[in-house]
Every structure is written in structure tokens, then in C-alpha cells.
Write a protein that holds these residues in place. Structure first.
Motif, PDB file in Angstrom:
ATOM      1  N   ALA A 117       0.831  -1.209   0.000  1.00  0.00           N
ATOM      2  CA  ALA A 117       0.000   0.000   0.000  1.00  0.00           C
ATOM      3  C   ALA A 117       0.868   1.263   0.000  1.00  0.00           C
ATOM      4  N   THR A 118       2.052   1.167   0.593  1.00  0.00           N
ATOM      5  CA  THR A 118       2.947   2.320   0.684  1.00  0.00           C
ATOM      6  C   THR A 118       4.089   2.260  -0.322  1.00  0.00           C
ATOM      7  N   TYR A 119       4.648   1.065  -0.503  1.00  0.00           N
ATOM      8  CA  TYR A 119       5.915   0.955  -1.230  1.00  0.00           C
ATOM      9  C   TYR A 119       5.788   0.431  -2.657  1.00  0.00           C
ATOM     10  N   ASN A 120       4.586   0.026  -3.058  1.00  0.00           N
ATOM     11  CA  ASN A 120       4.375  -0.419  -4.431  1.00  0.00           C
ATOM     12  C   ASN A 120       5.367  -1.522  -4.835  1.00  0.00           C
ATOM     13  N   LEU A 121       5.329  -2.620  -4.105  1.00  0.00           N
ATOM     14  CA  LEU A 121       6.263  -3.724  -4.323  1.00  0.00           C
ATOM     15  C   LEU A 121       5.807  -4.664  -5.434  1.00  0.00           C
ATOM     16  N   THR A 122       4.508  -4.702  -5.685  1.00  0.00           N
ATOM     17  CA  THR A 122       3.956  -5.566  -6.733  1.00  0.00           C
ATOM     18  C   THR A 122       2.735  -4.871  -7.341  1.00  0.00           C
ATOM     19  N   ASN A 137      17.019  -3.441  -5.587  1.00  0.00           N
ATOM     20  CA  ASN A 137      16.128  -2.355  -5.176  1.00  0.00           C
ATOM     21  C   ASN A 137      16.071  -2.260  -3.644  1.00  0.00           C
ATOM     22  N   GLY A 138      16.474  -1.105  -3.121  1.00  0.00           N
ATOM     23  CA  GLY A 138      16.580  -0.944  -1.675  1.00  0.00           C
ATOM     24  C   GLY A 138      15.279  -1.126  -0.922  1.00  0.00           C
ATOM     25  N   LYS A 139      14.171  -0.585  -1.436  1.00  0.00           N
ATOM     26  CA  LYS A 139      12.913  -0.700  -0.688  1.00  0.00           C
ATOM     27  C   LYS A 139      12.418  -2.144  -0.685  1.00  0.00           C
ATOM     28  N   LYS A 140      12.687  -2.874  -1.764  1.00  0.00           N
ATOM     29  CA  LYS A 140      12.287  -4.290  -1.783  1.00  0.00           C
ATOM     30  C   LYS A 140      13.114  -5.092  -0.783  1.00  0.00           C
ATOM     31  N   VAL A 141      14.412  -4.788  -0.687  1.00  0.00           N
ATOM     32  CA  VAL A 141      15.258  -5.512   0.260  1.00  0.00           C
ATOM     33  C   VAL A 141      14.879  -5.156   1.699  1.00  0.00           C
ATOM     34  N   ARG A 142      14.473  -3.921   1.953  1.00  0.00           N
ATOM     35  CA  ARG A 142      13.985  -3.568   3.295  1.00  0.00           C
ATOM     36  C   ARG A 142      12.748  -4.393   3.645  1.00  0.00           C
ATOM     37  N   PHE A 143      11.846  -4.536   2.672  1.00  0.00           N
ATOM     38  CA  PHE A 143      10.679  -5.390   2.905  1.00  0.00           C
ATOM     39  C   PHE A 143      11.104  -6.830   3.176  1.00  0.00           C
ATOM     40  N   LEU A 144      12.046  -7.343   2.386  1.00  0.00           N
ATOM     41  CA  LEU A 144      12.498  -8.734   2.562  1.00  0.00           C
ATOM     42  C   LEU A 144      13.047  -8.945   3.970  1.00  0.00           C
ATOM     43  N   ARG A 145      13.823  -7.984   4.450  1.00  0.00           N
ATOM     44  CA  ARG A 145      14.424  -8.138   5.788  1.00  0.00           C
ATOM     45  C   ARG A 145      13.347  -8.101   6.876  1.00  0.00           C
ATOM     46  N   GLU A 146      12.329  -7.272   6.667  1.00  0.00           N
ATOM     47  CA  GLU A 146      11.216  -7.245   7.617  1.00  0.00           C
ATOM     48  C   GLU A 146      10.442  -8.562   7.570  1.00  0.00           C
ATOM     49  N   ALA A 147      10.245  -9.113   6.372  1.00  0.00           N
ATOM     50  CA  ALA A 147       9.542 -10.397   6.238  1.00  0.00           C
ATOM     51  C   ALA A 147      10.333 -11.515   6.916  1.00  0.00           C
ATOM     52  N   ILE A 148      11.644 -11.538   6.711  1.00  0.00           N
ATOM     53  CA  ILE A 148      12.490 -12.557   7.334  1.00  0.00           C
ATOM     54  C   ILE A 148      12.390 -12.458   8.859  1.00  0.00           C
ATOM     55  N   ARG A 149      12.421 -11.216   9.372  1.00  0.00           N
ATOM     56  CA  ARG A 149      12.367 -11.016  10.824  1.00  0.00           C
ATOM     57  C   ARG A 149      11.001 -11.391  11.386  1.00  0.00           C
ATOM     58  N   SER A 150       9.942 -10.867  10.789  1.00  0.00           N
ATOM     59  CA  SER A 150       8.619 -11.060  11.394  1.00  0.00           C
ATOM     60  C   SER A 150       8.084 -12.479  11.181  1.00  0.00           C
ATOM     61  N   LEU A 151       8.489 -13.127  10.097  1.00  0.00           N
ATOM     62  CA  LEU A 151       8.047 -14.508   9.860  1.00  0.00           C
ATOM     63  C   LEU A 151       9.017 -15.528  10.464  1.00  0.00           C
ATOM     64  N   LYS A 152      10.114 -15.011  11.080  1.00  0.00           N
ATOM     65  CA  LYS A 152      11.126 -15.882  11.704  1.00  0.00           C
ATOM     66  C   LYS A 152      11.660 -16.919  10.708  1.00  0.00           C
ATOM     67  N   LEU A 153      12.052 -16.435   9.551  1.00  0.00           N
ATOM     68  CA  LEU A 153      12.589 -17.311   8.490  1.00  0.00           C
ATOM     69  C   LEU A 153      14.094 -17.459   8.710  1.00  0.00           C
ATOM     70  N   GLU A 154      14.462 -18.382   9.585  1.00  0.00           N
ATOM     71  CA  GLU A 154      15.861 -18.517   9.975  1.00  0.00           C
ATOM     72  C   GLU A 154      16.736 -19.085   8.864  1.00  0.00           C
ATOM     73  N   ASN A 155      16.104 -19.641   7.842  1.00  0.00           N
ATOM     74  CA  ASN A 155      16.863 -20.222   6.721  1.00  0.00           C
ATOM     75  C   ASN A 155      17.005 -19.249   5.548  1.00  0.00           C
ATOM     76  N   VAL A 156      16.645 -17.984   5.749  1.00  0.00           N
ATOM     77  CA  VAL A 156      16.628 -17.020   4.639  1.00  0.00           C
ATOM     78  C   VAL A 156      17.462 -15.795   4.989  1.00  0.00           C
ATOM     79  N   ARG A 157      18.196 -15.273   4.027  1.00  0.00           N
ATOM     80  CA  ARG A 157      18.813 -13.957   4.171  1.00  0.00           C
ATOM     81  C   ARG A 157      18.629 -13.193   2.867  1.00  0.00           C
TER      82      ARG A 157
END
Length: 211
Positions: free
Chosen positions: A42-47, A104-124
Motif C-alpha cells: 500500500a505504501t511501497y508499491n512492491l507488486t 532495489n533498496g525498498k524491496k530488500v527492506r521489505f524482505l528483511r522485515e519479512a524474514i524477521r517477522s516470519l522468523k525465516l531462519e533459513n533465509v537472508r
């Protein structure tokens, strides 16, 4: 408003149609990922896809369609955007070590938030151009990222000797096949049938030539 139950029903129907097996809790984590993506979008237009039901089919189920072809212990998803297909595959295969690559920096910021909040320990996630990424991976995925020629020119160094490259395409990529660089070969082209997604979907499987 589409309810989470409606989204879950569509997701489970898609998974059943694909015939793939997912670990316990994977459906909930996939829906959590979709909800996070919708919120950030809604804010970052990722898709470009904004409808939650369409997100389930075109992002989650579409990504899981290549699960039967994934092999090895390590996977790099190049030009991952908001994490597609890398995050759904990482949720489906928690033993897989997954690297998400996007410039893309904003997409990578989203990815890092997704990894953190979903506790994806196998992802970086790494913000980088593909040609500057280091390491080697048993499996590489790329979804509508570039031509086969460009993909392999930029990222071919990332594929282990016996690894496989899974290139997700729409139409059958006849015109791209002559551009596959020396040292690589097409192992197969599979038509993917993704439930509730119109249009053609193909998966091109590539690897190093023998010798």
C-alpha cells in the motif's frame, strides 16, 4: 474485504491442485507473508497485484508450482522483488538455505522485515546486482527476471557444478533458447498449470554442460 479464511481456502485449493506437500504450519506462514506484502504494498508499491486473492494465486501458488523441481541444500533467488519465488519456497522447504537477491533498496527492506517477522531462519536477503553476488548454490531461481542469455551471463558463476537453474517464464521461450551461453544447456522445459492463474506458464531447467 476478503477474509483470511477465504484466502486460506484458495491457497489450500491451489496447493492440493499442484499436489505438493508442505510442512506443518506452512499455510499460516504463507498467509502471514501475503498479509505483510499487502500491507507494505500500500505504501511501497512492491507488486502491481493488489487484490489479496490474486496475490494468493499469482504469487504464492505460482511460486509453489516449481517446488517439485527444487533440489539441493542451497538456493539463490535472483531478482527476487518482494521475495518471489524465494520466500514461498523457503517456507515450503525449511531445511533449504535461501539467499534473496535484489538491487532495489525498498524491496530488500521489505524482505528483511519479512524474514524477521516470519522468523525465516533459513533465509537472508542481500541488496546487490546479480553479477556482484558471491558464493555458489545448488539451485538458482529467477522469475521473469531477464532473458536466459542475460540471466546466465550475469549469474552463471553462482551455480554449482551439478546445480540446476530454474527460470520461470510466461510464454514458451523459443526465441531465447539460441542465446543460452556456451557451458550451459537446457535440461527441460515444463508447462506449469497454476490453478486460477490465466495465461501460459513455463519453467526452463538449465545446468552446466557435461565435461
Amino acid at each position: 474485504m476478503t477474509s483470511r479464511q477465504d484466502l486460506q481456502t484458495r491457497l489450500e485449493r491451489g496447493i492440493a491442485a499442484l499436489g505438493v506437500q508442505l510442512p506443518a504450519g506452512a499455510v499460516e506462514r504463507l498467509l502471514d507473508y501475503q498479509a505483510l506484502l499487502a500491507r507494505w504494498n500500500a505504501t511501497y508499491n512492491l507488486t502491481a497485484i493488489r487484490d489479496p486473492m490474486e496475490m494468493v494465486s499469482r504469487h504464492l501458488v505460482d511460486s509453489l508450482a516449481i517446488l517439485p523441481y527444487v533440489q539441493g541444500q542451497t538456493l539463490a533467488d535472483l531478482g527476487t522483488g518482494p521475495g518471489l519465488p524465494g520466500i514461498p519456497l523457503a517456507i515450503a522447504r525449511p531445511e533449504l538455505q535461501v539467499l534473496l537477491v535484489d538491487s532495489n533498496g525498498k524491496k530488500v527492506r521489505f524482505l528483511r522485515e519479512a524474514i524477521r517477522s516470519l522468523k525465516l531462519e533459513n533465509v537472508r536477503a542481500v541488496q546487490s546486482r546479480v553479477e556482484e553476488v558471491e558464493g555458489q548454490f545448488d539451485c538458482i531461481t529467477a522469475r521473469a527476471f531477464a532473458s536466459l542469455e542475460d540471466m546466465l551471463a550475469w549469474g552463471g558463476h553462482l551455480l554449482t557444478k551439478d546445480g540446476i537453474w530454474l527460470a520461470m517464464k510466461g510464454r514458451h521461450p523459443d526465441e531465447e533458447l539460441p542465446g543460452v551461453p556456451a557451458g550451459f544447456e537446457v535440461r527441460g522445459i515444463h508447462t506449469l498449470v497454476v490453478p486460477e492463474v490465466g495465461g501460459e506458464r513455463h519453467l526452463v531447467v538449465l545446468g552446466h554442460t557435461a565435461g
